[in-house]
Design a protein around this motif. Structure first.
Motif, short mmCIF file in Angstrom:
data_model
loop_
_atom_site.label_atom_id
_atom_site.label_comp_id
_atom_site.label_asym_id
_atom_site.label_seq_id
_atom_site.Cartn_x
_atom_site.Cartn_y
_atom_site.Cartn_z
N PRO A 1 0.80 -1.23 0.00
CA PRO A 1 0.00 0.00 0.00
C PRO A 1 0.84 1.28 0.00
O PRO A 1 0.48 2.25 -0.68
N ARG A 2 1.97 1.30 0.72
CA ARG A 2 2.79 2.52 0.74
C ARG A 2 3.36 2.83 -0.64
O ARG A 2 3.48 3.99 -1.03
N CYS B 1 1.90 2.03 -3.53
CA CYS B 1 0.77 2.53 -4.32
C CYS B 1 0.44 3.98 -3.97
O CYS B 1 0.18 4.80 -4.86
N VAL B 2 0.47 4.31 -2.68
CA VAL B 2 0.21 5.69 -2.25
C VAL B 2 1.29 6.62 -2.80
O VAL B 2 0.99 7.73 -3.25
N ILE C 1 0.62 7.24 -6.47
CA ILE C 1 -0.51 8.17 -6.61
C ILE C 1 -0.07 9.60 -6.28
O ILE C 1 -0.42 10.55 -7.00
N ALA C 2 0.72 9.76 -5.21
CA ALA C 2 1.20 11.10 -4.83
C ALA C 2 2.10 11.68 -5.91
O ALA C 2 2.01 12.87 -6.23
N ARG D 1 5.51 12.65 -0.48
CA ARG D 1 5.96 11.71 -1.50
C ARG D 1 7.35 11.19 -1.19
O ARG D 1 7.62 10.00 -1.25
N ARG E 1 7.54 8.64 1.50
CA ARG E 1 7.10 7.34 1.02
C ARG E 1 8.17 6.69 0.18
O ARG E 1 8.19 5.48 0.09
#
Length: 156
Positions: free
Chosen positions: A57-58, A60-61, A64-65, A111, A114
């Protein structure tokens, strides 16, 4: 690392720490284009690849960011240019500009927080691609703004 040229001549087999060493033997068969990469030890890359989970998930986030950031500032900049909505909201163009800049920097910090893993190499490529698309999208808009401005200045 053992490197072998495609011609497989004994003179073209040599040891090197990296393919980027200034080693004259790399030129024996036309440089790096003719190196037999199948002889390379890829265990380091395989180990690095095991650390990367593209479904995390990190990750993917972060993707997206990365994609959202240039899209966001392009949309907001166009909206501001047409409506002056941020200028009215913040009471002036400087406060609006600085507020938008702080928001964009915060998105970059998020971003980057992450990108802090081996996945950062992949995310760097995503950043490069996203900014290349953003520049293609932003360039004509910016040119049109400056064209309109120069015409307004000529008519004054």
């Amino acid at each position: 690392m053992l490197v072998t040229c495609c011609c497989k001549r004994a003179a073209c087999v040599f040891e090197t720490e990296s393919l980027f060493d200034a080693n004259p033997a790399l030129d024996c068969c036309g440089g790096l284009n003719n190196v037999d990469y199948s002889q390379m030890d890829m265990s380091v890359l395989a180990e690095l690849w095991r650390l990367i989970d593209l479904t995390e998930p990190r990750f993917c986030v972060a993707v997206i960011a990365i994609i959202f950031n240039p899209f966001f500032w392009n949309v907001v900049a166009r909206w501001e240019h047409r409506t002056r909505g941020l200028t009215r909201l913040f009471g002036g163009p400087y406060a609006a500009c600085y507020s938008l800049a702080v928001l964009i920097l915060l998105l970059n910090v998020y971003r980057s927080h992450r990108n802090a893993s081996p996945v950062g190499v992949i995310l760097t490529a995503v950043v490069g691609l996203s900014y290349k698309v953003a520049i293609a999208y932003e360039g004509p808009f910016t040119e049109e703004i400056y064209r309109q401005r120069s015409q307004r200045c000529k008519h004054k």
